[in-house]
Design an enzyme around this catalytic site. Structure first.
Site, PDB file in Angstrom:
ATOM      1  N   HIS A 132      -1.736 -36.950  -3.099  1.00  0.00           N
ATOM      2  CA  HIS A 132      -0.432 -36.943  -3.752  1.00  0.00           C
ATOM      3  C   HIS A 132       0.369 -38.168  -3.318  1.00  0.00           C
ATOM      4  O   HIS A 132       1.077 -38.131  -2.300  1.00  0.00           O
ATOM      5  CB  HIS A 132       0.334 -35.671  -3.394  1.00  0.00           C
ATOM      6  CG  HIS A 132      -0.379 -34.408  -3.774  1.00  0.00           C
ATOM      7  ND1 HIS A 132      -1.458 -33.915  -3.068  1.00  0.00           N
ATOM      8  CD2 HIS A 132      -0.158 -33.529  -4.793  1.00  0.00           C
ATOM      9  CE1 HIS A 132      -1.880 -32.807  -3.636  1.00  0.00           C
ATOM     10  NE2 HIS A 132      -1.123 -32.543  -4.672  1.00  0.00           N
ATOM     11  N   HIS A 172       2.203 -37.474  -9.224  1.00  0.00           N
ATOM     12  CA  HIS A 172       2.350 -36.345  -8.301  1.00  0.00           C
ATOM     13  C   HIS A 172       1.071 -36.052  -7.531  1.00  0.00           C
ATOM     14  O   HIS A 172       1.088 -36.022  -6.298  1.00  0.00           O
ATOM     15  CB  HIS A 172       2.789 -35.081  -9.050  1.00  0.00           C
ATOM     16  CG  HIS A 172       2.761 -33.849  -8.186  1.00  0.00           C
ATOM     17  ND1 HIS A 172       3.798 -33.504  -7.362  1.00  0.00           N
ATOM     18  CD2 HIS A 172       1.799 -32.902  -7.991  1.00  0.00           C
ATOM     19  CE1 HIS A 172       3.489 -32.393  -6.698  1.00  0.00           C
ATOM     20  NE2 HIS A 172       2.282 -32.011  -7.074  1.00  0.00           N
ATOM     21  N   GLU A 219      10.977  -9.539   3.525  1.00  0.00           N
ATOM     22  CA  GLU A 219       9.708  -9.454   4.241  1.00  0.00           C
ATOM     23  C   GLU A 219       8.992 -10.797   4.362  1.00  0.00           C
ATOM     24  O   GLU A 219       8.485 -11.145   5.438  1.00  0.00           O
ATOM     25  CB  GLU A 219       8.770  -8.444   3.555  1.00  0.00           C
ATOM     26  CG  GLU A 219       9.201  -6.995   3.681  1.00  0.00           C
ATOM     27  CD  GLU A 219      10.125  -6.558   2.558  1.00  0.00           C
ATOM     28  OE1 GLU A 219      10.450  -5.349   2.503  1.00  0.00           O
ATOM     29  OE2 GLU A 219      10.517  -7.418   1.727  1.00  0.00           O
ATOM     30  N   HIS A 247       4.882   3.911  -2.399  1.00  0.00           N
ATOM     31  CA  HIS A 247       5.102   3.724  -0.965  1.00  0.00           C
ATOM     32  C   HIS A 247       3.913   4.175  -0.116  1.00  0.00           C
ATOM     33  O   HIS A 247       3.978   4.117   1.105  1.00  0.00           O
ATOM     34  CB  HIS A 247       6.359   4.481  -0.526  1.00  0.00           C
ATOM     35  CG  HIS A 247       7.630   3.805  -0.901  1.00  0.00           C
ATOM     36  ND1 HIS A 247       7.942   3.469  -2.200  1.00  0.00           N
ATOM     37  CD2 HIS A 247       8.679   3.386  -0.144  1.00  0.00           C
ATOM     38  CE1 HIS A 247       9.127   2.882  -2.230  1.00  0.00           C
ATOM     39  NE2 HIS A 247       9.590   2.812  -0.996  1.00  0.00           N
TER      40      HIS A 247
END
Length: 646
Positions: free
Chosen positions: A11, A246, A395, A457
């Site tokens: 890159h 890029h 999280e 859950h």
């Protein structure tokens, strides 16, 4: 340009676009010592847009780190010190492994948080031994990833004034101009987080860049975002500003034109002596690190105990009282009786926290469910010298921040959430393992026994999924005593992360046999049975079913050995003979675990069986779910009978 061209991959665009921003920082602003890359009070640098790795390698080489030009010529080649993305532990001066976008920024938040907390814990009037900044470069991709919102929001709330981020605002990504899909008002977004924002900086004007850094350093109450407007592939005559720069080599013709436009007549990988001299930071770095060592010597003379503790923690050594703390934790667990292993985890954490002030952690808004707080917990938002982080419902950010804390040094981070939400954190957990970091993950509410909360859950595939991550120790203890052993093993481990998988429901205590070898072996025999007809292997809450089933079978004259295997990774690392001593090869094996079965089939073999769950759960009380899915002592005994019947 030359390195990417020679590798035929890489890159070039971002390194060329950020060259001036980097040069100003590394040659005069950032405090670093190329001869001592691990100097404790150095400024940290993180390249969050890690695909721009050649920018970092060029900086390290030119400023005097142990990265010779030959390594740049071997960019992206096998066993080189210049891999495609920066890798922690491989290249001197690389502070973290980056590439998964947004995580570098989040690691930097963890580093800045560690610096602020360590300073509050150790600095004393007239003696400042922790006083450094964390600089991070990031691109549009980092800002698009959701983790950047989690990290930046928390950084603003924590007032991390020594965190300075530079946004490479070039408006280009792989698919073209980012305005087609990314039109956020980024400066307003960061101001809303509580950041100091410096807009309108010409990323190709060294004077403007230097002024921006000075403004950022002057701001000590808020983290700073410098918005540097740049041109991707800057200096490529026909390709600059285009997405083609890029992630692909520019091509020999374009590089030749760029050389001509720059007036650079030197061949590939040749750096003139006068350029090396202008970039060399070794003398300046040596002076900076020597000045810090003198300050530390004065600190040690005034506060010898604190200085010794500081050195211990930076080295990652456990304190002299660790063995006593482990014994106290085990004793407390033995006295606890039948408790949920999440509660057992809290009991162990309480004992270890008395001896390990380096414990720093918290939960994703679930501390009172995960039970990851203790009597000495003090949130860092209330006391900068505290030891608890209130992460909020973040999280992924939480896990990557923990990685940054571990990378900084001085702390053992631990973080917690429900097991089913480990998916949110998973890529950061993977990065912990990839870098070999001592991070402890506490994942509770570990099975369908969560009950009425239902399948959203109730984790099914999660334990087995975590076991697939190389280098991660996954512990699913069967009772309070095994939980204490798991905590001790995780804290003692220095070469990688551990995940503690804990229950919400109470589990009865098992025998204390073989607890002394459990940490090393990952498994222990709970029910001995000479000439056993079969071995039942179980983990966590299912161990009690295995023990009860063995009793039922024993009443019928069928001898069965029961093995608790809380850590498969440690068991599999044993020698063949040691594994056979625990799970004999001459008897069929039945495995019991309330989760995905695929990973256990190798241990069970063709003659054995796995009792598990390869479908999602249901919403109902635990007492109804366990028999519904075959997790009863009668079902386990029946499976053993069926296996023995052939």
């Amino acid at each position: 340009m030359d390195a990417v061209e020679q590798a035929k991959s890489g890159h070039p665009g971002a390194p060329m676009g950020m060259a001036e921003v980097a040069a100003v920082l590394w040659r005069g602003v950032m405090r670093h010592d190329p001869a001592d890359p691990r100097w404790p009070d150095r400024d940290r640098f993180v390249l969050s847009n890690g695909h721009a790795s050649m920018l970092l390698y060029g900086l390290l080489h030119l400023t005097g780190y142990d990265l010779p030009i030959g390594e740049l010529e071997r960019f992206r080649q096998l066993h080189s010190k210049t891999p495609g993305h920066p890798e922690y532990g491989m290249t001197p001066g690389v502070e973290t492994t980056t590439g998964p976008l947004g995580q570098g920024l989040t690691n930097a938040v963890g580093m800045a948080l560690a610096e602020k907390t360590l300073a509050a814990q150790f600095n004393r009037p007239g003696h400042s031994i922790v006083d450094h900044r964390t600089f991070v470069f990031l691109g549009d991709g980092c800002l698009m990833e959701g983790i950047s919102h989690e990290a930046a929001s928390l950084a603003g709330r924590l007032g991390l004034g020594k965190l300075i981020a530079v946004w490479d605002d070039n408006g280009i990504s792989i698919d073209g101009k980012v305005t087609e899909w990314f039109a956020d008002d980024t400066p307003a977004r960061f101001r809303a987080y509580g950041w100091h924002v410096i807009e309108g900086v010409d990323g190709h004007d060294p004077d403007a860049i230097a002024r921006a850094y000075a403004q950022a350093i002057a701001e000590t109450a808020k983290p700073t975002l410098i918005c540097a407007r740049t041109v991707i592939g800057h200096g490529a005559p026909t390709k600059e500003g285009h997405q083609d720069t890029h992630g692909a080599p520019l091509g020999a013709e374009e590089i030749a034109r760029a050389r001509a436009a720059m007036g650079w007549a030197h061949p590939p990988f040749h750096v003139p002596a006068e350029v090396y001299a202008a970039w060399d930071c070794r003398a300046r770095g040596a002076a900076l690190s020597a000045e810090w060592r003198a300050r530390f010597s004065a600190y040690a003379a005034a506060h010898p105990d604190l200085a010794a503790e500081f050195e211990r923690r930076l080295a990652g050594d456990l304190p002299a009282g660790f063995a006593e703390a482990a014994a106290a934790a085990l004793a407390a667990e033995t006295a606890a009786g039948a408790v949920a292993t999440r509660k057992a985890g809290q009991i162990a954490l309480t004992e270890f926290a008395k001896a390990l002030p380096e414990l720093l952690g918290g939960s994703a808004d679930l501390a009172h469910s995960n039970l990851t707080f203790h009597p000495k917990s003090v949130p860092v938002t209330r006391d900068p010298a505290g030891n608890q982080i209130l992460f909020g419902v973040r999280e992924f950010g939480m896990a990557a921040i923990a990685n940054g804390i571990a990378l900084h040094g001085g702390f053992i981070p631990y973080v917690a959430t429900f097991l089913v939400f480990s998916d949110y954190a998973r890529n950061a957990v993977r990065m912990s393992a990839l870098m070999g970091l001592r991070v402890i993950y506490v994942f509770t509410h570990d099975s369908i026994s969560v009950g009425e909360d239902g399948p959203t859950h109730q984790p099914i595939e999660h334990v087995e999924s975590l076991r697939l991550i190389p280098g991660l120790d996954v512990w699913r203890p069967a009772d309070a005593a095994e939980t204490a052993v798991a905590w001790r093993a995780a804290l003692a481990r220095r070469d990688g992360p551990s995940a503690l998988i804990l229950t919400r429901q109470a589990l009865p205590p098992q025998t204390s046999a073989h607890l002394d070898t459990l940490a090393a072996a990952g498994a222990r025999v709970l029910v001995e049975a000479p000439q056993a007809a079969a071995t039942v292997v179980a983990t966590g809450s299912e161990v009690r079913l295995a023990v009860d089933a063995a009793a039922l079978l024993g009443e019928a004259g069928i001898a069965v050995r029961v093995v608790s295997m809380p850590c498969v990774e440690r068991f599999e690392a044993l020698s063949d003979a040691a594994r056979a001593a625990l799970v004999p090869a001459d008897a069929p094996v039945v495995v019991v675990e309330a989760g995905a079965t695929r990973g256990w089939r190798g241990l069970a073999g063709r003659k054995g069986a796995v009792i598990g769950l390869d479908r999602f759960g249901e919403s109902a009380p635990e007492r109804d779910l366990l028999p519904r899915f075959g997790f009863t002592k009668e079902a386990v005994a029946g499976t053993v009978r069926a296996v023995l019947a052939g």
